[in-house]
Design an enzyme around this catalytic site. Structure first.
Site, mmCIF file in Angstrom:
data_model
loop_
_atom_site.group_PDB
_atom_site.id
_atom_site.type_symbol
_atom_site.label_atom_id
_atom_site.label_comp_id
_atom_site.label_asym_id
_atom_site.label_seq_id
_atom_site.Cartn_x
_atom_site.Cartn_y
_atom_site.Cartn_z
ATOM 1 N N GLU A 286 0.837 -1.207 0.000
ATOM 2 C CA GLU A 286 0.000 0.000 0.000
ATOM 3 C C GLU A 286 0.875 1.262 0.000
ATOM 4 O O GLU A 286 0.661 2.182 -0.794
ATOM 5 C CB GLU A 286 -0.907 -0.008 1.231
ATOM 6 C CG GLU A 286 -1.770 1.227 1.384
ATOM 7 C CD GLU A 286 -2.839 1.329 0.307
ATOM 8 O OE1 GLU A 286 -3.688 0.435 0.240
ATOM 9 O OE2 GLU A 286 -2.825 2.296 -0.479
ATOM 10 N N ASP A 290 1.086 4.053 -2.957
ATOM 11 C CA ASP A 290 0.706 5.446 -2.717
ATOM 12 C C ASP A 290 1.854 6.397 -3.074
ATOM 13 O O ASP A 290 1.620 7.480 -3.624
ATOM 14 C CB ASP A 290 0.296 5.638 -1.245
ATOM 15 C CG ASP A 290 -0.906 4.772 -0.846
ATOM 16 O OD1 ASP A 290 -1.533 4.188 -1.750
ATOM 17 O OD2 ASP A 290 -1.190 4.666 0.358
ATOM 18 N N SER A 491 -7.419 2.415 -3.448
ATOM 19 C CA SER A 491 -6.104 2.816 -2.941
ATOM 20 C C SER A 491 -5.257 3.476 -4.012
ATOM 21 O O SER A 491 -4.390 4.281 -3.700
ATOM 22 C CB SER A 491 -5.336 1.580 -2.470
ATOM 23 O OG SER A 491 -5.826 1.137 -1.260
#
Ligand SMILES: *[C@@H]1O[C@H](CO)[C@@H](O)[C@H](O)[C@H]1NC(C)=O
Ligand SMILES: *[C@@H]1O[C@H](CO)[C@@H](O)[C@H](O)[C@H]1NC(C)=O
Ligand SMILES: *[C@@H]1O[C@H](CO)[C@@H](O)[C@H](O)[C@H]1NC(C)=O
Ligand SMILES: *[C@@H]1O[C@H](CO)[C@@H](O)[C@H](O)[C@H]1NC(C)=O
Length: 575
Positions: A286, A290, A491
């Site tokens: 994640e 990002d 996400s």
């Protein structure tokens, strides 16, 4: 178990009488109550009397409604004060408790020999530490041990608590009391692990099979020219010990952004003892996603990775602590855009606690920070797909009206070529905690009318609808632990939308204008929606239903649609 609980309650009541001070004898009113613990929690009986509880007391603010009006005044493009963001000092005047409130709460604490510390910039949050036995008597509560059946995490909580009647109007909530939380996770912790490959591969120009910065630039018209402004930070939130690795970023840039310096880095802002370990095996998919889709898309925009650690003081995963840390920064360091790909289901928090969290975002966005959140990856079922729900599960903080929530799309091959469609996992729906804000009222009314009664009773027709917008959410090439992987989820969508806003802010600041700040009044305006591509196909099934369907206009899968950089540039007055 039942008799044990009853016995302990009697004991607690006796202790309370024995040590009662005059304030304790005052009539108490129930401040918050719930009939059962949050879904998934099992009552294990009374909490040990000596266990220490850290409770936050949220004091009523002087004028939150006034601050909401200020937010609209500086964020509505038709307002004469558009772009005139507030200072932290101005915000604190609205948020701080009144002198009456402060003295009511401090004299109550003093008379019970309880020390408190202020844990928020405006002094509206106090923290106290008292043993379970004292909390039970002070609050006419019954703190018990509750276990979450799936994760085995335990919470010490009570199903209700009371306050002296004269104190109640001064207190928003005590926390944690009746909110039940489990650890937050990225909307989809493993994301969609589609395959794992070595290195070098042909780059797909369309984003269909593999999404990369190059095809996103093509799809949304995102410029590749380097941004020029230094005081235009893009903040990337990280929780759950998710670390973003410099070496992985370098591999990503080397292969997928060969036109920029592969050693481009990001800053790290630790909050609550957070860190950003650089051990490759600690790489968080994640966090890497990002970072790679902000540093790799918002070319030359300074990116700050906000690493929130475990020493949280807010009882809501560090989300409020993060906001307070950002408010405390100088205007040059404070992000103009913040993207967060972590969230949870709304049913975990009570409305007052959710309201407190939302008030924190209000304070940050009125300073000029655009706050973007991923909507979640479980369709109408919540942050995760859910087969057992009978009513839809809205996600949090997606329902807070002061943030911009981002859903996901996928590319579909149809007649006339590729087009975007709402993707099945894209969370969307209607909040039970927050009412429909004025800026989206017409859109919500129109969408609900189009349902023609479908799902009545399964969603809240007077709630804030989300997401607000969307962006591609499938098949992203991400480098993690020295491999490239294909991942998906909302996400990915939030960092993409955030990067676009950062690039617009770079141009605006370069022309001596204000950054965009709270986006929704602009996005829902005629000019804003005209700069988005309306997505009219796709559904977000879960809870054993087909979910909602994307329609023309706003819908709870893709919001108002996906970005078009050239049109957005024009709509914000850059062309
Ligand atoms: C929770 O505890 C049960 C019983 O001890 C165990 O079988 C289960 O694997 C645990 N679950 C997790 C997620 O740790
Ligand atoms: C699914 O939804 C139900 C009802 O809202 C809830 O009790 C349950 O905890 C949810 N499951 C997951 C995995 O979130
Ligand atoms: C639906 O939303 C409204 C507005 O936020 C709220 O007052 C109400 O309690 C919600 N209903 C339910 C069942 O949660
Ligand atoms: C519409 O979305 C569905 C999935 O919800 C997909 O199967 C279908 O191909 C899409 N059609 C078009 C024309 O995009």
């Amino acid at each position: 178990m039942v008799s044990l609980r009853a016995r302990s309650f009697v004991l607690a009541a006796l202790v309370a009488l024995a040590t009662a001070s005059p304030t304790n004898l005052e009539t108490r009113t129930i401040h918050e109550r719930r009939v059962a613990p949050a879904p998934g929690f099992i009552d294990l009986g009374p909490a040990p009397a000596d266990d220490q509880l850290k409770l936050r007391i949220a004091l009523k603010s002087t004028d939150i409604v006034g601050l909401e009006k200020e937010l609209m005044a500086v964020s509505d493009p038709s307002s004469t004060r558009y772009g005139q963001h507030l200072t932290p000092e101005q915000v604190a005047e609205y948020v701080k408790p009144t002198a009456d409130t402060l003295s009511a709460v401090t004299s109550w604490l003093d008379s019970n020999n309880i020390a408190s510390t202020s844990i928020s910039p405006a002094g509206d949050l106090l923290q106290i530490q008292i043993p379970v036995s004292k909390a039970n008597s002070l609050l006419s509560a019954e703190f018990s041990l509750f276990k979450h059946a799936n994760s085995n995490e335990t919470n010490i909580r009570t199903l209700q608590y009371s306050l002296p009647a004269s104190l109640a109007p001064h207190v928003a909530y005590l926390h944690p009391t009746t909110s039940f939380t489990t650890s937050i996770l990225p909307p989809n912790p493993k994301l969609k692990l589609l395959n794992k490959v070595g290195t070098k591969r042909a780059v797909d120009a369309s984003c269909l099979e593999e999404a990369t910065p190059a095809c996103l630039q093509e799809l949304y018209g995102i410029p590749s020219a380097p941004a020029t402004q230094k005081n235009n930070v893009l903040g990337v939130s990280a929780f759950s010990r998710q670390f973003a690795i410099f070496e992985d970023l370098q591999s990503f840039l080397t292969e997928l952004r060969p036109d920029i310096d592969p050693t481009t880095r990001f800053d790290v802002l630790p909050v609550d003892g957070g860190a950003n370990t650089q051990l490759p095996s600690n790489a968080g998919l994640e966090a890497n996603l990002d970072i790679q889709y902000t540093v790799g898309l918002a070319t030359n925009v300074p990116v700050t990775f906000i690493a929130v650690g475990d020493r949280t003081t807010d009882g809501v995963f560090g989300f409020v602590d993060e906001v307070n840390a950002l408010i405390a920064l100088s205007p040059a360091e404070r992000p103009t855009v913040l993207t967060t790909s972590y969230g949870f289901n709304e049913f975990q928090l009570t409305q007052p606690v959710a309201q407190g969290l939302c008030n924190a975002y209000l304070q940050l966005t009125v300073l000029g920070t655009s706050i973007l959140f991923a909507s979640g990856d479980g369709g109408v079922g919540g942050v995760r797909a859910n087969d057992t729900c009978t009513v839809f599960n809205p996600t949090e903080p997606a329902g807070c009206p002061w943030i911009t929530t981002v859903g996901a799309t996928e590319l579909i091959e149809g007649d006339g070529g590729l087009h975007e469609s709402g993707v099945a996992f894209s969370s969307g729906g209607f909040s039970n905690h927050f009412a429909t804000p004025d800026y989206q009222k017409q859109d919500i009314d129109q969408f609900i009318a189009s349902l023609d009664g479908q799902y009545d009773g399964q969603y809240n027709a007077s709630g804030r609808g989300f997401p607000d917008v969307s962006a591609l959410g499938m098949n992203f090439v991400v480098y993690s632990d020295r491999f490239s992987t294909l991942v998906g989820g909302t996400s990915a969508s939030s960092p993409i939308f955030a990067s676009i806003i950062s690039l617009l802010n770079d141009e605006l600041i370069g022309k001596g204008k204000s950054p965009l700040g709270f986006l929704n009044p602009f996005l829902y305006s005629a000019a804003g929606r005209a700069a988005l591509s309306d997505i009219t196909n796709g559904t977000n099934p879960s809870c054993g239903t087909d979910g909602f369907s994307a329609t023309s206009g706003w819908d709870p899968i893709t919001g108002l649609g996906t970005p078009n950089y050239a049109k957005l540039r024009q709509a914000v007055g850059l062309a």
